[in-house]
Scaffold this active site. Structure first.
Site, PDB file in Angstrom:
ATOM      1  N   ASP A 149       0.845  -1.190   0.000  1.00 40.43           N
ATOM      2  CA  ASP A 149       0.000   0.000   0.000  1.00 40.43           C
ATOM      3  C   ASP A 149       0.882   1.242   0.000  1.00 40.43           C
ATOM      4  O   ASP A 149       1.781   1.361   0.825  1.00 40.43           O
ATOM      5  CB  ASP A 149      -0.925   0.023   1.220  1.00 40.43           C
ATOM      6  CG  ASP A 149      -1.969   1.111   1.073  1.00 40.43           C
ATOM      7  OD1 ASP A 149      -2.781   1.019   0.142  1.00 40.43           O
ATOM      8  OD2 ASP A 149      -1.951   2.074   1.865  1.00 40.43           O
ATOM      9  N   GLY A 155      23.680  37.058  23.938  1.00 44.27           N
ATOM     10  CA  GLY A 155      23.015  37.054  25.241  1.00 44.27           C
ATOM     11  C   GLY A 155      22.686  35.645  25.691  1.00 44.27           C
ATOM     12  O   GLY A 155      22.765  34.698  24.905  1.00 44.27           O
ATOM     13  N   PHE A 193      19.726  33.354  27.172  1.00 48.04           N
ATOM     14  CA  PHE A 193      18.264  33.456  27.307  1.00 48.04           C
ATOM     15  C   PHE A 193      17.756  33.122  28.712  1.00 48.04           C
ATOM     16  O   PHE A 193      16.604  33.331  29.023  1.00 48.04           O
ATOM     17  CB  PHE A 193      17.510  32.683  26.216  1.00 48.04           C
ATOM     18  CG  PHE A 193      17.913  31.251  25.968  1.00 48.04           C
ATOM     19  CD1 PHE A 193      18.037  30.337  27.003  1.00 48.04           C
ATOM     20  CD2 PHE A 193      18.121  30.813  24.657  1.00 48.04           C
ATOM     21  CE1 PHE A 193      18.374  29.024  26.755  1.00 48.04           C
ATOM     22  CE2 PHE A 193      18.467  29.495  24.398  1.00 48.04           C
ATOM     23  CZ  PHE A 193      18.597  28.593  25.456  1.00 48.04           C
TER      24      PHE A 193
HETATM   25  C1  LIG Z   1       2.959   8.366  -5.586  1.00 51.67           C
HETATM   26  C2  LIG Z   1       2.668   7.432  -6.750  1.00 51.67           C
HETATM   27  C3  LIG Z   1       1.742   6.419  -6.646  1.00 51.67           C
HETATM   28  N1  LIG Z   1       1.474   5.582  -7.714  1.00 51.67           N
HETATM   29  C4  LIG Z   1       0.445   4.513  -7.606  1.00 51.67           C
HETATM   30  O1  LIG Z   1      -0.518   4.846  -6.637  1.00 51.67           O
HETATM   31  C5  LIG Z   1      -1.201   3.640  -6.244  1.00 51.67           C
HETATM   32  C6  LIG Z   1      -1.376   3.672  -4.738  1.00 51.67           C
HETATM   33  O2  LIG Z   1      -2.536   3.004  -4.384  1.00 51.67           O
HETATM   34  P1  LIG Z   1      -2.579   1.634  -3.579  1.00 51.67           P
HETATM   35  O3  LIG Z   1      -3.836   1.625  -2.793  1.00 51.67           O
HETATM   36  O4  LIG Z   1      -1.317   1.444  -2.814  1.00 51.67           O
HETATM   37  O5  LIG Z   1      -2.608   0.524  -4.712  1.00 51.67           O
HETATM   38  P2  LIG Z   1      -3.716   0.235  -5.830  1.00 51.67           P
HETATM   39  O6  LIG Z   1      -3.283   0.828  -7.116  1.00 51.67           O
HETATM   40  O7  LIG Z   1      -5.076   0.635  -5.358  1.00 51.67           O
HETATM   41  O8  LIG Z   1      -3.617  -1.330  -5.959  1.00 51.67           O
HETATM   42  P3  LIG Z   1      -3.969  -2.437  -4.852  1.00 51.67           P
HETATM   43  O9  LIG Z   1      -2.653  -2.960  -4.378  1.00 51.67           O
HETATM   44  O10 LIG Z   1      -4.758  -3.462  -5.562  1.00 51.67           O
HETATM   45  O11 LIG Z   1      -4.739  -1.794  -3.728  1.00 51.67           O
HETATM   46  C7  LIG Z   1      -0.314   2.489  -6.657  1.00 51.67           C
HETATM   47  O12 LIG Z   1      -0.918   1.820  -7.754  1.00 51.67           O
HETATM   48  C8  LIG Z   1       0.973   3.162  -7.130  1.00 51.67           C
HETATM   49  O13 LIG Z   1       1.583   2.434  -8.164  1.00 51.67           O
HETATM   50  C9  LIG Z   1       2.138   5.743  -8.910  1.00 51.67           C
HETATM   51  O14 LIG Z   1       1.889   5.035  -9.888  1.00 51.67           O
HETATM   52  N2  LIG Z   1       3.106   6.726  -9.002  1.00 51.67           N
HETATM   53  C10 LIG Z   1       3.396   7.593  -7.987  1.00 51.67           C
HETATM   54  O15 LIG Z   1       4.279   8.468  -8.133  1.00 51.67           O
END
Ligand SMILES: Cc1cn([C@@H]2O[C@H](COP(=O)(O)OP(=O)(O)OP(=O)(O)O)[C@@H](O)[C@H]2O)c(=O)[nH]c1=O
Length: 649
Positions: free
Chosen positions: A127, A536, A538
């Site tokens: 995540d 100074g 404090f």
């Molecule tokens: C900051 C940033 C994030 N991401 C994407 O943001 C999603 C985060 O969401 P998540 O909830 O962690 O994942 P998800 O996409 O919902 O997939 P899941 O694991 O099924 O929950 C992921 O996709 C990441 O790549 C990018 O592609 N580039 C970036 O610079």
């Protein structure tokens, strides 16, 4: 190319990625991992406020995603029709005994079919979140939400955390056993100052919608970014490097339960990653059986597996060796290895040894450790600084931590050798060892010798450079016209404040013995027109007038009675409506989260009379002197910021 032998080692395991993120799939397939994709159905709705840190939230969400997939796969979606659980487990064990299947090289996206009837061996969940001043940003729900996220990030440095969970599954008597490993990675990302027009153009491109924080650094979003500190792939969605290290910890350094205990006496004394991985290609018979035996047991008489099982887990061993890693960094810095490689690279060990006037053998070992720590890159042509080392370790760099490292090596290191006595007595070793008193802490310890004083000032200056900008801009301070930074040392924060707020005049108030040596740390006069220095103490002298007082890493140095004395003096000088900005590492209330602050607090025990405090503790200290907290912000650095206003007495 499979970079890490451990990735190859997983080839006969059924690996499942519990994520629909195309970026994660691509990162893992590029690394050569064979896996299937089974997206999680877990709704990302955990109560963010119930987590002590943003990364704890990301880790828990990653765990719930992986658990959902592991349980669903175990509970029958992948069972043969009419088959009992017991039979399924037996069949899976049979499959485990077969030679590795010729799995496809890329992730399979389609749901599992009859040929995929094994329950997973490993489920990976992840995540990614973006955090700014304690606020967690996930994927935007619509364009307006994307706009609100991007405008918050505009011009600011923020953290991107990815929490990762690896579940090792096994099936015993139709019960699913799960061994859960978790970690997180943090990367700092700074956005440039962007116009409204650019933000909306970017939003209309559609890119922000499925991405945490509303941007994709790997695509158009890369244009918004001024710098990245840390693992780039972590921002994209998966910290591959940390993941490989974790897998190595799980699969290369633990005894392999699938294999018979070591019984023969022909195990080589030391196994390297290379010879382990070579052995893997030879099937599951003899050669692999030998290479897979627990390492470090290469003696004539074999050790029974029971003893192997009782060894402490690897993270503990790493922790045990932590001081060696710190000392290797200190030594390489002190011997100016990173300075040399900043000017000329790559260089071989012999050349480096000659240039730093050290033995070739010793230098080679030190360099290899630095490479293993991610500070140097080692290729056939020699060693060079990694990006991280280039930025922070050469002594002349803009953000050099060299002075701080030298200070840690020469002072903190010694103090920590006395940690046990400090813990037993509950006091600073400084007082115990030298009979000094709390009142003259700085004068006695740092300022009595010119060399020591300069070393201390340089260390504090290098630390402030890393945090000053974030502290200065954590809150909008544009309504103030005069500020006084009490104990402002070389004036780094004062200059950042003056730079950020054109209407603000800043006075640095510090001991005369400090100020007599700060001229060498000043930027060009033309760039610092609104910063002045007043000598100074404090605790004794009258404080300069200001409508904003600042205490940056000051209260931490003092016990409560001295902190009260200081705050009472500030309260006497600050008019109602004026403010006090406190920049400190703020601990969580339970003092539970493994933040650097806890180690710093231990440091303060051995070195001074002070301690780190929680927001509640700062709130009580401030309230006792008529200050009410109006805001608190995490800056993404080791320093957090509290803004308090002086109420009417
Ligand atoms: C900051 C940033 C994030 N991401 C994407 O943001 C999603 C985060 O969401 P998540 O909830 O962690 O994942 P998800 O996409 O919902 O997939 P899941 O694991 O099924 O929950 C992921 O996709 C990441 O790549 C990018 O592609 N580039 C970036 O610079």
């Amino acid at each position: 190319m499979v970079l890490y032998p451990v990735i190859r080692r997983l080839r006969n395991k059924r690996v499942v990625l519990a994520s629909a993120s195309p970026r994660r799939q691509e990162i893992l397939s590029t690394a050569g991992l064979r896996f299937e994709v089974v997206p999680s159905r877990f709704k990302e709705k955990l109560n963010k406020a119930s987590f002590p840190t943003p990364y704890a939230y990301a880790i828990e969400t990653a765990k719930q995603k992986a658990l959902d997939v592991a349980r669903r796969m175990h509970q029958g979606e992948w069972k043969r029709e009419g088959e009992t659980e017991k039979r399924r487990c037996e069949r899976e064990r049979d499959i485990d005994r077969l030679p590795p299947a010729r799995a496809p090289t890329r992730a399979r996206e389609e749901p599992a079919t009859e040929k995929d009837l094994r329950a997973p061996d490993i489920v990976i969940g992840a995540d990614t979140i973006v955090t700014l001043q304690g606020l967690i940003l996930e994927k935007p729900v619509d364009k307006q939400d994307a706009y609100s996220m991007l405008s918050r990030l505009n011009g600011k440095e923020h953290s991107v955390f990815t929490g990762v969970t690896i579940i090792q599954c096994s099936c015993r008597d139709s019960r699913l056993d799960m061994e859960i490993s978790e970690f997180h990675e943090e990367t700092l990302v700074k956005f440039s100052q962007l116009s409204e027009e650019l933000l909306w153009d970017y939003i209309h491109s559609g890119e922000p919608m499925d991405k945490a924080g509303g941007y994709g650094i790997q695509a158009l979003g890369g244009m918004l970014v001024e710098y990245v500190h840390g693992d780039f792939l972590n921002v994209v969605g998966f910290p591959l490097n940390h993941f490989c290290k974790k897998l190595a910890e799980l699969y290369l350094t633990r005894p392999n339960e699938d294999l018979p205990p070591a019984e023969h006496d022909s195990i080589p004394a030391v196994d390297t990653f290379e010879n382990l991985s070579d052995a893997e290609g030879r099937g599951q018979g003899g050669a692999q059986g030998q290479a897979d035996r627990p390492r470090a047991l290469g003696r004539k008489n074999s050790v029974p597996s029971r003893m192997v099982d009782s060894l402490p887990p690897t993270p503990l061993l790493e922790l045990l060796d932590g001081f060696k890693a710190s000392k290797a960094l200190f030594t390489a810095c002190k011997m100016k290895v990173f300075d040399l490689l900043q000017d000329e690279a790559p260089l071989g060990a012999a050349e480096i040894a000659q240039r730093i006037e050290a033995s070739e053998g010793g230098t080679g070992r030190l360099l290899d450790v630095c490479a293993a720590l991610g500070l140097l890159e080692k290729t056939d042509r020699g060693y060079s600084n990694t990006e991280l080392a280039s930025l922070y370790l050469p002594s002349g760099g803009k953000y050099s931590l060299h002075p701080l490292i030298v200070y840690q090596d020469e002072h903190t290191w010694d103090f920590f050798t006395d940690l046990e006595s400090a813990v037993r007595e509950g006091t600073s070793r400084h007082r115990g060892a030298q009979g000094r008193t709390v009142d003259s802490l700085f004068q006695d310890r740092f300022y009595q010798s010119q060399d020591r004083k300069l070393q201390f000032l340089r260390a504090m200056h290098s630390l402030s450079k890393l945090t000053a900008r974030q502290v200065a801009t954590a809150f909008d301070l544009s309504r103030f016209t005069s500020a006084c930074d009490l104990g402002g040392c070389t004036g780094t924060l004062a200059h950042e404040l003056a730079r950020a707020y054109p209407g603000l005049k800043v006075t640095v108030f510090d001991l005369p013995e400090v100020l007599e040596d700060v001229s060498g740390f000043q930027p060009d006069r033309a760039r610092a027109p609104r910063v002045s220095f007043v000598p100074g103490d404090f605790f004794q002298d009258s404080l300069p007038e200001a409508d904003l007082y600042i205490l940056s890493r000051i209260l931490r140095d003092w016990p409560d009675d001295k902190a009260h004395a200081l705050l009472s003096r500030i309260s006497g000088s600050c008019k109602p409506g004026g403010c006090l900005l406190v920049a400190e590492t703020v601990l969580d209330e339970q003092k539970r989260a493994a933040r650097p602050g806890l180690l710093q607090s231990l440091d303060l025990l051995v070195q001074s009379w002070g301690r780190e405090r929680s927001l509640g503790e700062y709130g009580r200290l401030l309230q006792a002197h008529g200050f009410e907290i109006v805001g608190a912000a995490r800056t993404g650095t080791i320093v957090d910021v509290i803004l308090a206003t002086r109420t009417t007495p």
